[in-house]
Design an enzyme around this catalytic site. Structure first.
Site, PDB file in Angstrom:
ATOM      1  CE1 TYR A 227      -2.715   2.398  10.686  1.00  0.00           C
ATOM      2  CE2 TYR A 227      -4.880   1.586  10.043  1.00  0.00           C
ATOM      3  CZ  TYR A 227      -4.099   2.351  10.883  1.00  0.00           C
ATOM      4  OH  TYR A 227      -4.666   3.061  11.889  1.00  0.00           O
ATOM      5  N   GLY A 228      -0.098  -1.117   5.642  1.00  0.00           N
ATOM      6  CA  GLY A 228       0.177  -2.321   4.858  1.00  0.00           C
ATOM      7  C   GLY A 228       1.449  -3.041   5.236  1.00  0.00           C
TER       8      GLY A 228
ATOM      9  CB  CYS B 185      -5.110  -0.145  -1.762  1.00  0.00           C
ATOM     10  SG  CYS B 185      -4.436   1.143  -0.677  1.00  0.00           S
ATOM     11  CB  THR B 186      -9.251   3.356   0.220  1.00  0.00           C
ATOM     12  OG1 THR B 186      -8.276   3.445   1.267  1.00  0.00           O
ATOM     13  CG2 THR B 186     -10.340   2.367   0.619  1.00  0.00           C
ATOM     14  CG  HIS B 187      -3.716   5.258  -0.323  1.00  0.00           C
ATOM     15  ND1 HIS B 187      -4.057   4.626   0.849  1.00  0.00           N
ATOM     16  CD2 HIS B 187      -3.068   6.398   0.034  1.00  0.00           C
ATOM     17  CE1 HIS B 187      -3.632   5.341   1.869  1.00  0.00           C
ATOM     18  NE2 HIS B 187      -3.023   6.416   1.412  1.00  0.00           N
TER      19      HIS B 187
ATOM     20  CB  CYS C 210      -7.945   1.206   5.706  1.00  0.00           C
ATOM     21  SG  CYS C 210      -6.311   0.427   5.681  1.00  0.00           S
ATOM     22  CG  ASN C 211      -9.187  -2.564   0.478  1.00  0.00           C
ATOM     23  OD1 ASN C 211     -10.067  -3.336   0.152  1.00  0.00           O
ATOM     24  ND2 ASN C 211      -9.078  -1.357  -0.045  1.00  0.00           N
ATOM     25  CB  THR C 212      -4.353  -2.942   5.281  1.00  0.00           C
ATOM     26  OG1 THR C 212      -3.735  -2.934   3.988  1.00  0.00           O
ATOM     27  CG2 THR C 212      -3.445  -3.666   6.255  1.00  0.00           C
TER      28      THR C 212
ATOM     29  CG  ASP D 247      -6.976   4.956   4.679  1.00  0.00           C
ATOM     30  OD1 ASP D 247      -6.578   3.837   5.038  1.00  0.00           O
ATOM     31  OD2 ASP D 247      -6.645   5.465   3.591  1.00  0.00           O
ATOM     32  CB  SER D 248      -3.191   4.018   7.387  1.00  0.00           C
ATOM     33  OG  SER D 248      -3.131   3.828   5.989  1.00  0.00           O
TER      34      SER D 248
END
Length: 272
Positions: free
Chosen positions: A48-49, A194-196, A80-82, A16-17
């Site tokens: 990343y978004g 979003c994984t966050h 990471c969705n983005t 992930d970012s």
């Protein structure tokens, strides 16, 4: 893509970012307690978004190649969705390992929603991506999807994981568009895309009426990773987990207590 037979503990990269992918990491950990997990955070390029598609594809390719050279793995999870909505085809064409991506959980949300008014909470980039619009058209054609994009919520999740308390006043402005929408009061399902955001599940849920379903992709991703390894034998031993970052930073030290909660006791920097 198939794996070679594994007679030792498999190694899974969760990428992930920032630290949001730890929500996916935790689900894989529960599903595959004997796997060794390498959590990779591209903190040098976070978030990343806010990045363009071409630069993201180039960056993700470079980071994954360098980290996998240092930490060989059997499966790659792009947590990471983005990054998933932009770079998955490229990654699958340039790596020999099976690649599992994370996409907004529109399909299960549409299946579970009774009102067919669904909230989508994501980064601005994920909200805007044609990939996301196609998911909605394919899996929720009869639903009304209220989409809200927030980069600030990503930062708040990072702050929480570093030990800060997140209060309602910080969330209210971010979530207000759901309440302002004409059909917002009918929304019965909210996709955390979003994984966050699952790291703030309790705080987000507290802002809505009881009964709202919050859905994310973590469990589904863990099941997919497990299915890739179903035919392979685990060597039952205590796994060793790593956290790998792309830039040295004092924030890494601040994260140590939280990483320990995920049984991550080893950290490394692979500069990219």
């Amino acid at each position: 893509m198939s794996l070679s037979p594994i007679t030792q503990t498999p190694r899974i990269l969760v990428f992930d970012s920032g630290v949001g992918g730890l929500s996916i990491f935790a689900e894989i950990q529960k599903k595959l307690p004997f796997a060794s997990l390498i959590y990779a955070s591209d903190n040098a390029f976070f978030p990343y978004g806010t990045k363009g598609e071409a630069e993201l594809i180039t960056r993700v390719d470079a980071v994954l190649h360098k980290i996998i050279a240092a930490f060989p793995v059997d499966v790659i999870v792009v947590a990471c969705n983005t990054a998933s909505t932009v770079a998955l085809p490229h990654i699958r064409n340039h790596f020999t390992q099976p690649v599992v991506g994370v996409v907004p959980a529109i399909k299960p949300a549409a299946a579970q929603s009774k009102s067919q008014v669904i909230g989508l909470l994501a980064t601005p980039a994920t909200v805007a991506r044609p990939y996301t619009h196609n998911l909605i058209r394919e899996y929720a054609p009869d639903a009304e999807v209220i989409s809200v994009g927030s980069s600030e919520l990503v930062q708040l999740a990072e702050c929480k994981l570093r030990g800060e308390t997140i209060i309602a006043e910080q969330l209210n402005p971010i979530l207000q568009p759901f309440f302002d929408h004409p059909n917002g009061n009918k929304m019965d399902t909210l996709v955390l895309a979003c994984t966050h955001f699952p790291l703030l599940r309790d705080e987000i849920a507290a802002q809505f009426a009881a009964g709202l379903q919050l859905i994310d992709s973590g469990e589904a991703i863990a099941r997919r990773v497990a299915s890739l390894l179903d035919a392979y034998r685990f060597k039952e031993q205590s796994p060793k987990h790593w956290a790998v970052f792309t830039k040295a930073s004092p924030a890494i030290n601040a994260l140590q207590p939280q990483l320990a909660q995920f049984d991550i006791h080893n950290t490394s920097v692979v500069a990219v």
